[in-house]
Write an enzyme that holds these catalytic residues in place. Sequence first.
Site, mmCIF file in Angstrom:
data_model
loop_
_atom_site.group_PDB
_atom_site.id
_atom_site.type_symbol
_atom_site.label_atom_id
_atom_site.label_comp_id
_atom_site.label_asym_id
_atom_site.label_seq_id
_atom_site.Cartn_x
_atom_site.Cartn_y
_atom_site.Cartn_z
ATOM 1 N N GLY A 176 23.676 46.944 11.822
ATOM 2 C CA GLY A 176 23.990 48.258 12.256
ATOM 3 C C GLY A 176 24.623 49.246 11.234
ATOM 4 N N GLY A 178 22.529 50.023 8.351
ATOM 5 C CA GLY A 178 21.538 50.567 7.547
ATOM 6 C C GLY A 178 21.231 52.050 7.472
ATOM 7 N N CYS A 181 18.917 52.750 10.406
ATOM 8 C CA CYS A 181 19.093 51.903 11.324
ATOM 9 C C CYS A 181 19.696 52.572 12.740
ATOM 10 C CB CYS A 181 20.002 50.782 10.910
ATOM 11 S SG CYS A 181 20.935 49.753 12.155
HETATM 12 P P1 5GP Z 1 20.442 50.647 3.560
HETATM 13 O O1 5GP Z 1 20.480 50.141 2.306
HETATM 14 O O2 5GP Z 1 19.159 51.453 3.598
HETATM 15 O O3 5GP Z 1 21.525 51.009 4.101
HETATM 16 O O4 5GP Z 1 19.991 49.468 4.535
HETATM 17 C C1 5GP Z 1 18.942 48.547 4.368
HETATM 18 C C2 5GP Z 1 18.938 47.333 5.292
HETATM 19 O O5 5GP Z 1 18.830 48.063 6.749
HETATM 20 C C3 5GP Z 1 17.821 46.443 5.444
HETATM 21 O O6 5GP Z 1 18.008 45.499 4.315
HETATM 22 C C4 5GP Z 1 17.908 45.933 6.862
HETATM 23 O O7 5GP Z 1 18.983 44.886 6.914
HETATM 24 C C5 5GP Z 1 18.573 47.309 7.741
HETATM 25 N N1 5GP Z 1 17.206 47.695 8.451
HETATM 26 C C6 5GP Z 1 16.026 47.946 7.885
HETATM 27 N N2 5GP Z 1 15.358 48.697 9.003
HETATM 28 C C7 5GP Z 1 16.065 48.610 9.846
HETATM 29 C C8 5GP Z 1 15.977 48.775 11.452
HETATM 30 O O8 5GP Z 1 14.666 49.609 11.460
HETATM 31 N N3 5GP Z 1 16.855 48.886 12.096
HETATM 32 C C9 5GP Z 1 18.164 48.226 11.830
HETATM 33 N N4 5GP Z 1 19.015 47.834 12.771
HETATM 34 N N5 5GP Z 1 18.385 47.773 10.744
HETATM 35 C C10 5GP Z 1 17.269 48.082 9.916
#
Ligand code: 5GP
Length: 344
Positions: A176, A178, A181
């Site tokens: 949750g 990301g 996300c």
């Molecule tokens: P960020 O570094 O951009 O904050 O987070 C990256 C992470 O977000 C990814 O490695 C993965 O675990 C998560 N993530 C990627 N795409 C999605 C998505 O469509 N839904 C959700 N719930 N998490 C995502």
Amino acid sequence: MHIEKEVKYDFSDVLIKPKRSYYTSRKEVDLERKFKFKWSDLSWNGIPVVASNMDTVGTINSAKVLSKHNTLTCLHKFHNAEELNKIPNSIKKNIAITIGIAEGLQILHELGDNIKHFNFICIDVANGYTEQFSDFIKQVRSEFEDKIIIAGNVCTPEMTEQLILSGADIVKVGIGGGSACLTRNVAGVGIPQLSAVIDCSDAAHGIGGMVMSDGGCTCSGDISKAFGANADFVMLGGLLAGHDENSGAITENKITGEKTVEFYGMASSTALDKYYSDKKGKDYKASEGKLVKIPYKGALEDTLLDLLGGVRSTCTYIGAKKIKDISKCTTFVCVNNQLNNVFV
Ligand code: 5GP
């Protein structure tokens, strides 16, 4: 129904308290760490900052740049065996091949003998809480017993332990948080990332496993906070997206000249439409990711060096000579007026 009243923290809820330090220059800080694992006999030496297995981040071109600096890339799972086989052997040690339950072991089998050059397998599902997922990890461990297995995602200590006991060396922690996300909005599910990492790393380290904090880092300070919370590895999506080496359509504003790049969640309708044309489950599944436009950032190497420079800076502020020392030297201070106490 039950409410847990203990407050859980996100990266933005804390700062790291400066401490007496012997180190005056960022050059003195060693960000490389030598890892040994619970199950795999392989060791890995490198900077434990990891590119996410999103198709706008974990590309082969990103891996070529990131590997030069001994950081790790979890490739997205839509590369075929021919593409994977063409990767120079010299960088395969810094690459994880990603698979999910739906795809199974097919790509690993298709690689044939070439699999020996890759150190890591990343088993990635949105929800790591199913029995089926633990069973799948056991299957991968029994067939690829020498590989370093990364598996997730979960965000609680009990399930971190279960995935390690099923055969994972490193558990990906984060649900949750990301940047692309929507799970916290769509499903109302998740744990604030800093606390998730503190709790899950405690559980993992107790049984010889490791954790990779995944999601929620918006700047280099957040990467340091994740290491401060005792993450062994820190995975980044949005921070490593938007560069020449990532995929992601670039658009230029004709009037201002400003360039933006598409970045989307792997559970967003953009990704689902791209990779799952059969629309299976569209009647009962909601998209848990979004499409955002982020500023175009140029060369990935420049961003990486900036981020690592930030972590080095943290180390000089708190007296940590090595990346492994960050958690020992960290005292978090709560901010945002939530609580006026100091912990850790
Ligand atoms: P960020 O570094 O951009 O904050 O987070 C990256 C992470 O977000 C990814 O490695 C993965 O675990 C998560 N993530 C990627 N795409 C999605 C998505 O469509 N839904 C959700 N719930 N998490 C995502």
